[in-house]
Design an enzyme around this catalytic site. Structure first.
Site, PDB file in Angstrom:
ATOM      1  CG  HIS A  72       2.016  27.600  -0.663  1.00  0.00           C
ATOM      2  ND1 HIS A  72       3.174  27.634  -1.384  1.00  0.00           N
ATOM      3  CD2 HIS A  72       1.998  28.759   0.070  1.00  0.00           C
ATOM      4  CE1 HIS A  72       3.844  28.743  -1.109  1.00  0.00           C
ATOM      5  NE2 HIS A  72       3.153  29.430  -0.222  1.00  0.00           N
ATOM      6  N   PRO A 292      15.302  16.096  -3.481  1.00  0.00           N
ATOM      7  CG  PRO A 292      16.484  18.088  -3.283  1.00  0.00           C
ATOM      8  CD  PRO A 292      16.670  16.645  -3.571  1.00  0.00           C
ATOM      9  CE  LYS A 296       5.443  13.682  -1.559  1.00  0.00           C
ATOM     10  NZ  LYS A 296       4.697  14.761  -0.945  1.00  0.00           N
ATOM     11  CE1 TYR A 384       5.584  19.320  -4.849  1.00  0.00           C
ATOM     12  CE2 TYR A 384       3.885  20.459  -3.592  1.00  0.00           C
ATOM     13  CZ  TYR A 384       5.169  20.402  -4.094  1.00  0.00           C
ATOM     14  OH  TYR A 384       6.047  21.437  -3.840  1.00  0.00           O
TER      15      TYR A 384
HETATM   16  P1  RFL Z   1      18.449  14.404   9.901  1.00  0.00           P
HETATM   17  O1  RFL Z   1      17.765  15.730   9.758  1.00  0.00           O
HETATM   18  O2  RFL Z   1      19.651  14.140   9.090  1.00  0.00           O
HETATM   19  O3  RFL Z   1      18.787  14.239  11.449  1.00  0.00           O
HETATM   20  C1  RFL Z   1      19.605  13.191  11.929  1.00  0.00           C
HETATM   21  C2  RFL Z   1      20.262  13.642  13.221  1.00  0.00           C
HETATM   22  O4  RFL Z   1      21.054  12.576  13.739  1.00  0.00           O
HETATM   23  C3  RFL Z   1      22.300  13.102  14.166  1.00  0.00           C
HETATM   24  N1  RFL Z   1      23.315  12.032  14.124  1.00  0.00           N
HETATM   25  C4  RFL Z   1      23.774  11.411  15.221  1.00  0.00           C
HETATM   26  N2  RFL Z   1      23.495  11.547  16.518  1.00  0.00           N
HETATM   27  C5  RFL Z   1      24.143  10.756  17.394  1.00  0.00           C
HETATM   28  N3  RFL Z   1      25.089   9.842  17.008  1.00  0.00           N
HETATM   29  C6  RFL Z   1      25.401   9.667  15.708  1.00  0.00           C
HETATM   30  N4  RFL Z   1      26.331   8.784  15.347  1.00  0.00           N
HETATM   31  C7  RFL Z   1      24.723  10.469  14.752  1.00  0.00           C
HETATM   32  N5  RFL Z   1      24.781  10.560  13.405  1.00  0.00           N
HETATM   33  C8  RFL Z   1      23.933  11.507  13.048  1.00  0.00           C
HETATM   34  C9  RFL Z   1      22.585  14.229  13.192  1.00  0.00           C
HETATM   35  O5  RFL Z   1      23.513  15.172  13.729  1.00  0.00           O
HETATM   36  C10 RFL Z   1      21.195  14.819  13.013  1.00  0.00           C
HETATM   37  O6  RFL Z   1      20.919  15.842  13.937  1.00  0.00           O
HETATM   38  O7  RFL Z   1      17.432  13.201   9.614  1.00  0.00           O
HETATM   39  P2  RFL Z   1      15.852  13.066   9.889  1.00  0.00           P
HETATM   40  O8  RFL Z   1      15.539  13.487  11.285  1.00  0.00           O
HETATM   41  O9  RFL Z   1      15.482  11.731   9.404  1.00  0.00           O
HETATM   42  O10 RFL Z   1      15.171  14.177   8.964  1.00  0.00           O
HETATM   43  C11 RFL Z   1      15.215  14.066   7.552  1.00  0.00           C
HETATM   44  C12 RFL Z   1      15.217  15.460   6.895  1.00  0.00           C
HETATM   45  O11 RFL Z   1      16.254  16.239   7.477  1.00  0.00           O
HETATM   46  C13 RFL Z   1      15.415  15.362   5.372  1.00  0.00           C
HETATM   47  O12 RFL Z   1      14.689  14.290   4.843  1.00  0.00           O
HETATM   48  C14 RFL Z   1      14.959  16.661   4.647  1.00  0.00           C
HETATM   49  O13 RFL Z   1      15.788  17.728   5.006  1.00  0.00           O
HETATM   50  C15 RFL Z   1      14.977  16.482   3.123  1.00  0.00           C
HETATM   51  N6  RFL Z   1      14.595  17.701   2.386  1.00  0.00           N
HETATM   52  C16 RFL Z   1      13.266  18.072   2.212  1.00  0.00           C
HETATM   53  N7  RFL Z   1      12.287  17.340   2.771  1.00  0.00           N
HETATM   54  C17 RFL Z   1      10.981  17.737   2.663  1.00  0.00           C
HETATM   55  O14 RFL Z   1      10.085  17.041   3.178  1.00  0.00           O
HETATM   56  N8  RFL Z   1      10.603  18.888   2.000  1.00  0.00           N
HETATM   57  C18 RFL Z   1      11.530  19.683   1.421  1.00  0.00           C
HETATM   58  O15 RFL Z   1      11.156  20.739   0.904  1.00  0.00           O
HETATM   59  C19 RFL Z   1      12.919  19.278   1.474  1.00  0.00           C
HETATM   60  N9  RFL Z   1      13.869  20.028   0.922  1.00  0.00           N
HETATM   61  C20 RFL Z   1      15.572  18.500   1.795  1.00  0.00           C
HETATM   62  C21 RFL Z   1      15.179  19.669   1.065  1.00  0.00           C
HETATM   63  C22 RFL Z   1      16.926  18.178   1.923  1.00  0.00           C
HETATM   64  C23 RFL Z   1      17.867  18.971   1.328  1.00  0.00           C
HETATM   65  N10 RFL Z   1      19.229  18.600   1.505  1.00  0.00           N
HETATM   66  C24 RFL Z   1      20.234  19.482   1.909  1.00  0.00           C
HETATM   67  C25 RFL Z   1      19.588  17.186   1.584  1.00  0.00           C
HETATM   68  C26 RFL Z   1      16.104  20.471   0.466  1.00  0.00           C
HETATM   69  C27 RFL Z   1      17.453  20.125   0.559  1.00  0.00           C
HETATM   70  C28 RFL Z   1      18.423  21.016  -0.158  1.00  0.00           C
HETATM   71  C1  PHB Z   2      12.237  24.291  -0.106  1.00  0.00           C
HETATM   72  O1  PHB Z   2      13.411  24.291   0.279  1.00  0.00           O
HETATM   73  O2  PHB Z   2      11.402  25.173   0.229  1.00  0.00           O
HETATM   74  C2  PHB Z   2      11.799  23.232  -1.036  1.00  0.00           C
HETATM   75  C3  PHB Z   2      12.702  22.292  -1.482  1.00  0.00           C
HETATM   76  C4  PHB Z   2      12.285  21.315  -2.378  1.00  0.00           C
HETATM   77  C5  PHB Z   2      10.972  21.312  -2.827  1.00  0.00           C
HETATM   78  C6  PHB Z   2      10.062  22.236  -2.358  1.00  0.00           C
HETATM   79  C7  PHB Z   2      10.478  23.193  -1.458  1.00  0.00           C
HETATM   80  O3  PHB Z   2      10.566  20.383  -3.725  1.00  0.00           O
END
Ligand code: RFL
Ligand code: PHB
Length: 389
Positions: A72, A292, A296, A384
């Site tokens: 994009h 979100p 980031k 961004y």
């Molecule tokens: P994670 O993905 O939470 O992984 C952590 C892992 O550790 C495990 N764990 C354990 N393992 C052993 N012993 C324990 N005691 C443990 N406790 C936990 C867990 O099971 C898991 O597998 O953290 P990590 O690796 O730091 O990654 C971070 C990302 O997952 C998170 O920042 C993103 O998902 C946030 N996010 C977005 N980020 C972006 O860069 N772009 C996006 O478009 C974006 N959209 C989003 C998002 C997060 C969302 N939610 C649901 C919070 C959209 C949403 C809706």
């Molecule tokens: C996505 O889930 O694709 C997503 C979430 C948050 C954003 C951008 C994309 O800001």
């Protein structure tokens, strides 16, 4: 068992760290509480910065993203019934990529498997010990038996609810937090996206985001009350609410269909300082959370891992502790800028319970300024697409 770096958590941060360390010749073991299927079932991030894609390449796990990811060049901001495009590539020379977190995780898992590296899934009661000494270790229980891993360093990549940060004494850690008074209700559907770029909508009924996972799979979000439950949101209600918040062209072009996933996520900004405790280092959501709105979270996890993997490489290759000593302050400098940006995007685009008409007008003025000023839209774009590492 003995390893150089014991990594807690097999999310994107832990798996990326493990893979980068492997390419640098630093052996590591990953411990994960859940099964691989559970980790892959979480629908989360979708938008990768160019720098994150480059790290996947460096880790030897980027090739599918280049084939299947959607590049994009800009995003659209919708407010006051009209849509305005921000050409971020023109402003910064950089692009973004749509490639789901599920796919990133799968590619890293496969690369780890292909390299024959050890990952212990379903490791219960994982505990970091003695990280304030030169002999740290991690214990875990698998199939009812307690095991111990002796290591040089522990990497806490276990997310917001993980055990690593929770193992640090309260007096050694400072936390900063903002909880937002709403959540995001998201659905995934097997339908073509309403537009080929993301649309961030500011609307009197609340925020909405149109995003995607591929040319045939869409992801939509609407701001919702924090205490709503997904049972209150059958698909029809979701599509109706989304349509009410979109511009007319988007309403006319929106293709609806059954949801294949639906969830509500609370929004929070959170930072724990420092990111190093003796021989234990935190990376990703284990040390910070952003709402979100700025896309980031995953990208910040990747930039932490970039700094940390380089620090370990320097330690083993050059016998220098400079990188590990600088890790916390280097990572936090970038973290706070992303925290600031995500908070600002959230503040500008959502309906806050106490904002009143004055707050709503200020948001519209800010959005209008953004789309009409080159300086303002360049600043948005720079943040961004991702600040430099
Ligand atoms: P994670 O993905 O939470 O992984 C952590 C892992 O550790 C495990 N764990 C354990 N393992 C052993 N012993 C324990 N005691 C443990 N406790 C936990 C867990 O099971 C898991 O597998 O953290 P990590 O690796 O730091 O990654 C971070 C990302 O997952 C998170 O920042 C993103 O998902 C946030 N996010 C977005 N980020 C972006 O860069 N772009 C996006 O478009 C974006 N959209 C989003 C998002 C997060 C969302 N939610 C649901 C919070 C959209 C949403 C809706
Ligand atoms: C996505 O889930 O694709 C997503 C979430 C948050 C954003 C951008 C994309 O800001």
């Amino acid at each position: 068992m003995r390893t150089k770096v014991a990594i807690i958590g097999a999310g994107p941060a832990g798996l990326l760290l493990g893979q980068l360390l492997h390419t640098y010749g630093v052996d590591n073991v990953v411990l994960e509480r859940q099964t691989p299927e559970y980790v892959l079932g979480r629908i989360r991030a979708g938008l990768l910065e160019e720098g994150t894609v480059a790290l996947l390449d460096e880790a030897g796990a980027g090739s599918r993203a280049h084939h299947e990811g959607l590049v994009h060049h800009g995003v659209e901001l919708a407010f006051g019934g009209a849509r305005h495009r921000i050409d971020m590539h023109a402003a910064t020379g950089k692009t973004m990529m749509i490639y789901g977190q599920t796919e990133v995780t799968l590619d890293l898992m496969n690369a780890r498997k292909a390299a024959g590296l050890t990952t212990i899934y379903e490791a219960a009661d994982v505990k970091p010990h003695d990280f304030d000494t030169d002999l740290p270790r991690v214990t875990y229980v698998k199939d009812g038996i307690t095991h111990e891993i002796a290591c040089d360093f522990i990497a806490g990549c276990d997310g917001y609810h993980g055990v690593s940060r929770a193992s640090v004494s309260a007096s050694a850690i400072q936390t900063f937090e903002r909880v937002y008074p709403f959540g995001w209700l998201g659905i995934l559907s097997e339908t073509p996206p309403v537009s080929h770029e993301l649309i961030y909508n500011n609307h009197a009924r609340g925020f909405a985001l149109c995003t995607m996972r591929s040319t045939h799979r869409s992801r939509y979000y609407v701001q919702c009350p924090l205490d709503d439950h997904i049972d209150q949101w059958p698909d029809d209600r979701f599509w109706d609410e989304l349509k009410r918040r979109l511009d007319q062209k988007a309403v006319d072009e929106l293709v609806t269909g059954p949801s294949i996933e639906k969830s509500i996520a609370p929004l929070r900004s959170f930072v724990a300082e420092p990111m190093r405790f003796g021989r234990m280092f935190l990376a990703g959501d284990a040390s910070h959370i952003v709402p979100p709105t700025g896309a980031k979270g995953l990208n910040l996890a990747a930039s932490d891992v970039h700094y940390l993997s380089h620090a370990f490489r320097e330690y083993y290759d050059e016998k220098s502790s400079a990188g590990i000593d600088a890790y916390s302050s280097t990572a936090l400098t970038r973290v706070w800028k992303a925290v600031r940006f995500s908070w600002w995007m959230t503040s500008m685009l959502h309906k806050f319970p106490d904002q009143g008409e004055f707050g709503a007008r200020i948001q519209l003025a800010e959005l209008d300024y953004l789309v009409s000023s080159k300086a303002a839209s360049t600043s948005l774009s720079e943040n961004y697409v991702g600040l430099p590492l």
